[in-house]
Design a protein around this motif. Structure first.
Motif, mmCIF file in Angstrom:
data_model
loop_
_atom_site.group_PDB
_atom_site.id
_atom_site.type_symbol
_atom_site.label_atom_id
_atom_site.label_comp_id
_atom_site.label_asym_id
_atom_site.label_seq_id
_atom_site.Cartn_x
_atom_site.Cartn_y
_atom_site.Cartn_z
ATOM 1 N N LYS A 1 -7.070 -8.195 -6.712
ATOM 2 C CA LYS A 1 -8.238 -9.047 -6.474
ATOM 3 C C LYS A 1 -8.573 -9.065 -4.985
ATOM 4 C CE LYS A 1 -5.404 -13.289 -6.456
ATOM 5 N NZ LYS A 1 -5.191 -14.594 -7.103
ATOM 6 N N LYS A 2 -9.852 -9.152 -4.678
ATOM 7 C CA LYS A 2 -10.325 -8.996 -3.305
ATOM 8 C C LYS A 2 -9.789 -10.071 -2.366
ATOM 9 C CE LYS A 2 -14.614 -11.706 -3.379
ATOM 10 N NZ LYS A 2 -16.048 -11.709 -3.030
ATOM 11 N N GLU A 3 -9.417 -11.224 -2.905
ATOM 12 C CA GLU A 3 -8.912 -12.308 -2.057
ATOM 13 C C GLU A 3 -7.649 -11.914 -1.313
ATOM 14 O OE1 GLU A 3 -11.505 -14.098 -5.173
ATOM 15 O OE2 GLU A 3 -9.861 -12.638 -5.181
ATOM 16 N N LEU A 4 -6.884 -10.965 -1.890
ATOM 17 C CA LEU A 4 -5.638 -10.531 -1.236
ATOM 18 C C LEU A 4 -5.904 -9.523 -0.127
ATOM 19 C CD1 LEU A 4 -3.297 -10.075 -4.339
ATOM 20 C CD2 LEU A 4 -3.439 -12.021 -2.788
ATOM 21 N N LEU B 1 -9.652 -3.088 -4.247
ATOM 22 C CA LEU B 1 -9.859 -4.525 -4.382
ATOM 23 C C LEU B 1 -11.110 -4.779 -5.197
ATOM 24 C CD1 LEU B 1 -9.130 -5.350 -0.640
ATOM 25 C CD2 LEU B 1 -7.615 -5.853 -2.565
ATOM 26 N N ILE B 2 -10.988 -5.635 -6.199
ATOM 27 C CA ILE B 2 -12.133 -5.931 -7.057
ATOM 28 C C ILE B 2 -12.482 -7.415 -6.997
ATOM 29 C CG2 ILE B 2 -11.651 -4.018 -8.624
ATOM 30 C CD1 ILE B 2 -10.502 -6.064 -10.605
ATOM 31 N N ASP B 3 -13.751 -7.679 -7.217
ATOM 32 C CA ASP B 3 -14.248 -9.043 -7.313
ATOM 33 C C ASP B 3 -14.311 -9.401 -8.798
ATOM 34 O OD1 ASP B 3 -15.554 -11.450 -7.290
ATOM 35 O OD2 ASP B 3 -17.224 -10.780 -6.028
ATOM 36 N N ARG B 4 -13.433 -10.283 -9.222
ATOM 37 C CA ARG B 4 -13.373 -10.622 -10.644
ATOM 38 C C ARG B 4 -14.633 -11.324 -11.136
ATOM 39 N NH1 ARG B 4 -7.109 -12.851 -11.083
ATOM 40 N NH2 ARG B 4 -6.102 -10.842 -10.811
ATOM 41 N N SER C 1 0.673 -7.750 6.586
ATOM 42 C CA SER C 1 1.277 -6.624 5.878
ATOM 43 C C SER C 1 0.641 -6.376 4.512
ATOM 44 C CB SER C 1 2.793 -6.812 5.699
ATOM 45 O OG SER C 1 3.471 -6.588 6.915
ATOM 46 N N ILE C 2 0.555 -7.404 3.670
ATOM 47 C CA ILE C 2 0.030 -7.235 2.315
ATOM 48 C C ILE C 2 -1.430 -6.796 2.342
ATOM 49 C CG2 ILE C 2 -0.526 -8.428 0.160
ATOM 50 C CD1 ILE C 2 1.953 -10.190 0.656
ATOM 51 N N SER C 3 -2.268 -7.524 3.085
ATOM 52 C CA SER C 3 -3.687 -7.189 3.162
ATOM 53 C C SER C 3 -3.886 -5.821 3.802
ATOM 54 C CB SER C 3 -4.444 -8.257 3.949
ATOM 55 O OG SER C 3 -4.400 -9.501 3.273
ATOM 56 N N TYR C 4 -3.090 -5.517 4.820
ATOM 57 C CA TYR C 4 -3.240 -4.230 5.497
ATOM 58 C C TYR C 4 -2.936 -3.079 4.539
ATOM 59 C CZ TYR C 4 -3.295 -0.716 9.128
ATOM 60 O OH TYR C 4 -3.629 0.386 9.881
ATOM 61 N N ASN C 5 -1.864 -3.214 3.789
ATOM 62 C CA ASN C 5 -1.509 -2.154 2.851
ATOM 63 C C ASN C 5 -2.566 -1.995 1.757
ATOM 64 O OD1 ASN C 5 0.122 -0.164 1.532
ATOM 65 N ND2 ASN C 5 0.777 -1.728 0.092
ATOM 66 N N LEU C 6 -3.069 -3.092 1.237
ATOM 67 C CA LEU C 6 -4.090 -3.006 0.198
ATOM 68 C C LEU C 6 -5.360 -2.320 0.705
ATOM 69 C CD1 LEU C 6 -3.748 -6.505 -1.530
ATOM 70 C CD2 LEU C 6 -3.133 -4.282 -2.502
#
Length: 243
Positions: free
Chosen positions: A105-108, A126-129, A114-119
């Motif tokens: 999900k795009k919020e992450l 990343l998708i907008d639900r 680290s988490i956001s950078y890797n995604l």
């Protein structure tokens, strides 16, 4: 009693967890921008090994079953039930040689060291639900990517985590797009058990002494089945193993 004991252990574990995210963020940046994809992937692998070790502070152990039946040098679509953050951490480390990339999900995608950078930079999407139309081309992009590079898309078709370990109904749309645009892929069903117990008390404190198991089921070539057969067989084998 477990909850009382868990307060100090959880405080230490969470501090060490977030410290790791902060430390590995600039490491990821350097690896990606200076040395490229392979170096960045190694840094992400090591971060997730570190995060697995943090779980040991809580008495958590891990088991992986039948990993050797996964086809190599093929595009893969790993489909799993979802119980906690450690589902993702475990998949990244234990299945690292398959280069797992996530539909998230795009919020992450922002605000998390680290988490956001890797995604954003590691090949995940990343998708907008709230916007299904946006999700279609985004997931197609991931399908094209795994088809081209023989890498792995990971999708949790329940959409949200199960808070008690009981499976939720699987949604079809994301998996259907992946199958359509990665026709040479293999679906790899994975059942994850015990992961939900880490968060059984909520965000804090954390559950103690849990065993998290990843069980790989027989892979299925997308080209050999109709999507309806793939969907039915995947959901059944995962949920039956949970029960």
């Amino acid at each position: 009693m477990e909850k009382i004991i868990s307060y100090p252990l959880s405080a230490v574990a969470m501090l060490v967890f977030f410290l790791g995210l902060i430390i590995f963020h600039p490491i990821q940046w350097i690896c990606f921008n200076v040395f490229g994809y392979q170096a960045h992937k190694k840094s992400v692998d090591l971060l997730n090994l570190y995060l697995l070790r943090v779980a040991y502070l809580l008495g958590t152990t891990f088991e992986v079953n039948s990993r050797d039946i996964i086809p190599e040098n093929k595009p893969l679509i790993m489909v799993a039930n979802h119980q906690s953050l450690y589902d993702i951490i475990g998949i990244i480390w234990f299945f690292r040689k398959f280069h797992p990339k996530f539909v998230s999900k795009k919020e992450l995608g922002r605000g998390l060291p680290s988490i956001s950078y890797n995604l954003n930079h590691g090949g995940s999407v990343l998708i907008d639900r709230k916007d299904p139309k946006q999700a279609i081309p985004t997931i197609k992009k991931l399908a094209d990517y795994i088809e081209l590079h023989n890498r792995t898309a990971v999708i949790f078709p329940e959409g949200t985590r199960s808070k008690n370990g009981k499976p939720k109904e699987f949604a079809q749309s994301g998996l259907k797009i992946l199958c359509k645009y990665a026709p040479s892929a293999y679906i790899v069903p994975i059942t994850i058990t015990g992961s939900w117990k880490i968060a059984k008390f909520g965000i804090f404190p954390l559950g103690l002494g849990n065993r998290i198991t990843f069980t790989v089921h027989k892979p299925m070539a997308v080209k050999d089945f109709s999507f309806e057969e793939l969907m039915k067989e995947t959901e059944e084998v995962i949920t039956k193993s949970l029960v």
